[in-house]
Design a protein around this motif. Sequence first.
Motif, PDB file in Angstrom:
ATOM      1  N   PHE A 210      42.410  74.053  26.429  1.00 52.04           N
ATOM      2  CA  PHE A 210      42.941  73.451  25.206  1.00 52.04           C
ATOM      3  C   PHE A 210      43.349  72.001  25.463  1.00 52.04           C
ATOM      4  O   PHE A 210      42.976  71.103  24.719  1.00 52.04           O
ATOM      5  CB  PHE A 210      44.138  74.245  24.678  1.00 52.04           C
ATOM      6  N   ILE A 211      44.119  71.773  26.512  1.00 52.22           N
ATOM      7  CA  ILE A 211      44.582  70.412  26.838  1.00 52.22           C
ATOM      8  C   ILE A 211      43.393  69.498  27.089  1.00 52.22           C
ATOM      9  O   ILE A 211      43.336  68.373  26.599  1.00 52.22           O
ATOM     10  CB  ILE A 211      45.544  70.437  28.038  1.00 52.22           C
ATOM     11  N   ASN A 212      42.415  69.981  27.840  1.00 55.32           N
ATOM     12  CA  ASN A 212      41.226  69.190  28.143  1.00 55.32           C
ATOM     13  C   ASN A 212      40.432  68.867  26.884  1.00 55.32           C
ATOM     14  O   ASN A 212      40.058  67.716  26.650  1.00 55.32           O
ATOM     15  CB  ASN A 212      40.355  69.928  29.150  1.00 55.32           C
ATOM     16  N   GLN A 213      40.153  69.877  26.076  1.00 58.77           N
ATOM     17  CA  GLN A 213      39.362  69.681  24.862  1.00 58.77           C
ATOM     18  C   GLN A 213      40.089  68.809  23.843  1.00 58.77           C
ATOM     19  O   GLN A 213      39.474  68.000  23.162  1.00 58.77           O
ATOM     20  CB  GLN A 213      39.037  71.025  24.211  1.00 58.77           C
ATOM     21  N   ARG A 214      41.381  68.985  23.752  1.00 51.58           N
ATOM     22  CA  ARG A 214      42.158  68.303  22.715  1.00 51.58           C
ATOM     23  C   ARG A 214      42.503  66.863  23.103  1.00 51.58           C
ATOM     24  O   ARG A 214      42.440  65.970  22.270  1.00 51.58           O
ATOM     25  CB  ARG A 214      43.447  69.098  22.469  1.00 51.58           C
ATOM     26  N   TYR A 215      42.868  66.639  24.382  1.00 47.75           N
ATOM     27  CA  TYR A 215      43.398  65.335  24.779  1.00 47.75           C
ATOM     28  C   TYR A 215      42.581  64.606  25.833  1.00 47.75           C
ATOM     29  O   TYR A 215      42.889  63.475  26.166  1.00 47.75           O
ATOM     30  CB  TYR A 215      44.844  65.491  25.261  1.00 47.75           C
ATOM     31  N   GLY A 216      41.571  65.247  26.404  1.00 45.29           N
ATOM     32  CA  GLY A 216      40.687  64.559  27.337  1.00 45.29           C
ATOM     33  C   GLY A 216      40.876  64.955  28.788  1.00 45.29           C
ATOM     34  O   GLY A 216      41.821  65.647  29.160  1.00 45.29           O
ATOM     35  N   TRP A 217      39.934  64.483  29.607  1.00 42.49           N
ATOM     36  CA  TRP A 217      39.902  64.844  31.029  1.00 42.49           C
ATOM     37  C   TRP A 217      41.098  64.321  31.815  1.00 42.49           C
ATOM     38  O   TRP A 217      41.502  64.916  32.809  1.00 42.49           O
ATOM     39  CB  TRP A 217      38.605  64.339  31.668  1.00 42.49           C
ATOM     40  N   GLN A 218      41.675  63.183  31.407  1.00 41.50           N
ATOM     41  CA  GLN A 218      42.801  62.638  32.169  1.00 41.50           C
ATOM     42  C   GLN A 218      43.980  63.610  32.162  1.00 41.50           C
ATOM     43  O   GLN A 218      44.808  63.582  33.069  1.00 41.50           O
ATOM     44  CB  GLN A 218      43.206  61.249  31.676  1.00 41.50           C
ATOM     45  N   TYR A 219      44.069  64.478  31.163  1.00 45.13           N
ATOM     46  CA  TYR A 219      45.108  65.506  31.121  1.00 45.13           C
ATOM     47  C   TYR A 219      44.538  66.877  31.473  1.00 45.13           C
ATOM     48  O   TYR A 219      45.267  67.751  31.928  1.00 45.13           O
ATOM     49  CB  TYR A 219      45.747  65.547  29.729  1.00 45.13           C
ATOM     50  N   GLY A 220      43.242  67.030  31.265  1.00 45.50           N
ATOM     51  CA  GLY A 220      42.596  68.296  31.567  1.00 45.50           C
ATOM     52  C   GLY A 220      42.498  68.577  33.054  1.00 45.50           C
ATOM     53  O   GLY A 220      42.706  69.710  33.492  1.00 45.50           O
ATOM     54  N   VAL A 221      42.187  67.558  33.847  1.00 42.96           N
ATOM     55  CA  VAL A 221      42.036  67.770  35.294  1.00 42.96           C
ATOM     56  C   VAL A 221      43.334  68.286  35.926  1.00 42.96           C
ATOM     57  O   VAL A 221      43.308  69.295  36.647  1.00 42.96           O
ATOM     58  CB  VAL A 221      41.516  66.489  35.995  1.00 42.96           C
ATOM     59  N   PRO A 222      44.490  67.653  35.672  1.00 42.60           N
ATOM     60  CA  PRO A 222      45.729  68.216  36.234  1.00 42.60           C
ATOM     61  C   PRO A 222      46.024  69.612  35.684  1.00 42.60           C
ATOM     62  O   PRO A 222      46.542  70.470  36.414  1.00 42.60           O
ATOM     63  CB  PRO A 222      46.829  67.231  35.816  1.00 42.60           C
ATOM     64  N   SER A 223      45.675  69.853  34.439  1.00 46.98           N
ATOM     65  CA  SER A 223      45.907  71.171  33.845  1.00 46.98           C
ATOM     66  C   SER A 223      45.043  72.237  34.521  1.00 46.98           C
ATOM     67  O   SER A 223      45.516  73.339  34.801  1.00 46.98           O
ATOM     68  CB  SER A 223      45.612  71.137  32.346  1.00 46.98           C
ATOM     69  N   PHE A 224      43.784  71.897  34.794  1.00 48.06           N
ATOM     70  CA  PHE A 224      42.915  72.840  35.500  1.00 48.06           C
ATOM     71  C   PHE A 224      43.385  73.052  36.939  1.00 48.06           C
ATOM     72  O   PHE A 224      43.233  74.145  37.490  1.00 48.06           O
ATOM     73  CB  PHE A 224      41.454  72.384  35.464  1.00 48.06           C
ATOM     74  N   ALA A 225      43.954  72.021  37.554  1.00 50.01           N
ATOM     75  CA  ALA A 225      44.512  72.174  38.903  1.00 50.01           C
ATOM     76  C   ALA A 225      45.674  73.167  38.886  1.00 50.01           C
ATOM     77  O   ALA A 225      45.786  74.037  39.768  1.00 50.01           O
ATOM     78  CB  ALA A 225      44.964  70.823  39.451  1.00 50.01           C
ATOM     79  N   VAL A 226      46.529  73.057  37.885  1.00 51.28           N
ATOM     80  CA  VAL A 226      47.655  73.996  37.758  1.00 51.28           C
ATOM     81  C   VAL A 226      47.131  75.407  37.509  1.00 51.28           C
ATOM     82  O   VAL A 226      47.591  76.366  38.139  1.00 51.28           O
ATOM     83  CB  VAL A 226      48.616  73.555  36.629  1.00 51.28           C
ATOM     84  N   ALA A 227      46.161  75.559  36.615  1.00 53.93           N
ATOM     85  CA  ALA A 227      45.590  76.879  36.330  1.00 53.93           C
ATOM     86  C   ALA A 227      44.946  77.482  37.577  1.00 53.93           C
ATOM     87  O   ALA A 227      45.087  78.682  37.842  1.00 53.93           O
ATOM     88  CB  ALA A 227      44.569  76.782  35.195  1.00 53.93           C
ATOM     89  N   SER A 228      44.271  76.655  38.359  1.00 56.83           N
ATOM     90  CA  SER A 228      43.652  77.133  39.606  1.00 56.83           C
ATOM     91  C   SER A 228      44.709  77.584  40.605  1.00 56.83           C
ATOM     92  O   SER A 228      44.532  78.589  41.300  1.00 56.83           O
ATOM     93  CB  SER A 228      42.790  76.031  40.224  1.00 56.83           C
ATOM     94  N   TYR A 229      45.806  76.849  40.676  1.00 56.56           N
ATOM     95  CA  TYR A 229      46.906  77.243  41.571  1.00 56.56           C
ATOM     96  C   TYR A 229      47.494  78.587  41.136  1.00 56.56           C
ATOM     97  O   TYR A 229      47.762  79.449  41.973  1.00 56.56           O
ATOM     98  CB  TYR A 229      47.995  76.171  41.603  1.00 56.56           C
ATOM     99  N   VAL A 230      47.679  78.774  39.836  1.00 54.86           N
ATOM    100  CA  VAL A 230      48.200  80.047  39.336  1.00 54.86           C
ATOM    101  C   VAL A 230      47.255  81.177  39.750  1.00 54.86           C
ATOM    102  O   VAL A 230      47.691  82.226  40.228  1.00 54.86           O
ATOM    103  CB  VAL A 230      48.394  80.023  37.807  1.00 54.86           C
ATOM    104  N   ALA A 231      45.954  80.971  39.585  1.00 57.37           N
ATOM    105  CA  ALA A 231      44.976  81.985  39.981  1.00 57.37           C
ATOM    106  C   ALA A 231      45.069  82.263  41.484  1.00 57.37           C
ATOM    107  O   ALA A 231      45.063  83.417  41.911  1.00 57.37           O
ATOM    108  CB  ALA A 231      43.567  81.526  39.603  1.00 57.37           C
ATOM    109  N   TYR A 232      45.199  81.205  42.276  1.00 52.39           N
ATOM    110  CA  TYR A 232      45.331  81.367  43.725  1.00 52.39           C
ATOM    111  C   TYR A 232      46.551  82.219  44.073  1.00 52.39           C
ATOM    112  O   TYR A 232      46.481  83.090  44.948  1.00 52.39           O
ATOM    113  CB  TYR A 232      45.427  79.995  44.392  1.00 52.39           C
TER     114      TYR A 232
END
Length: 178
Positions: free
Chosen positions: A103-125
């Motif tokens: 949602f963050i990536n699609q709505r606001y762009g990659w500059q906010y999406g990349v850190p958001s995906f990093a956080v999501a990946s950490y949660v999965a880890y």
Amino acid sequence: MMRKILQVIIVTVLLVTLPSQAKESLEQSGDVLHLLLPATALASTLIVEDDYQGTWQLVQSGVASRLVVEVLKYSIEKDRPDGSGDDSFPSGHSADTFAAATFINQRYGWQYGVPSFAVASYVAYTRVASDQHHVEDLMAGAAIGILAGWYFTDPYKGISIVPIASSDTYGVYISGRF
């Protein structure tokens, strides 16, 4: 507007690091981030946007993702690695955080999406590292969250950038209103 999003992300990072350092527990830090990433996405819609279109899209993404996860958990009784239950597949933590990151990536762009995906990946880890899930549970949860986020989210500025990958094609799909 972008300054407000950046402020929300900075506050989120501060809120995340304090509980993580205080508890010093991998699983607990993942649990905290699991709640904070969607909360950050929600705060962004309320602070940055003038209407509630983004809020509604985030809610649709989250609810659809969670419904699919719960139906699959109920239908597929897969034991958790630590033996604490038979609801391992798919990972709800992964689905929730990847839906918010998408949602963050699609709505606001990659500059906010990349850190958001990093956080999501950490949660999965953290879910694998704490013996709550197998890797395939995380992958399924992440796929569910990403698909829900892509399906329900429109870009805030009217421009969408989506990576494309197939067996013989790689690229970027860009669409928007000009």
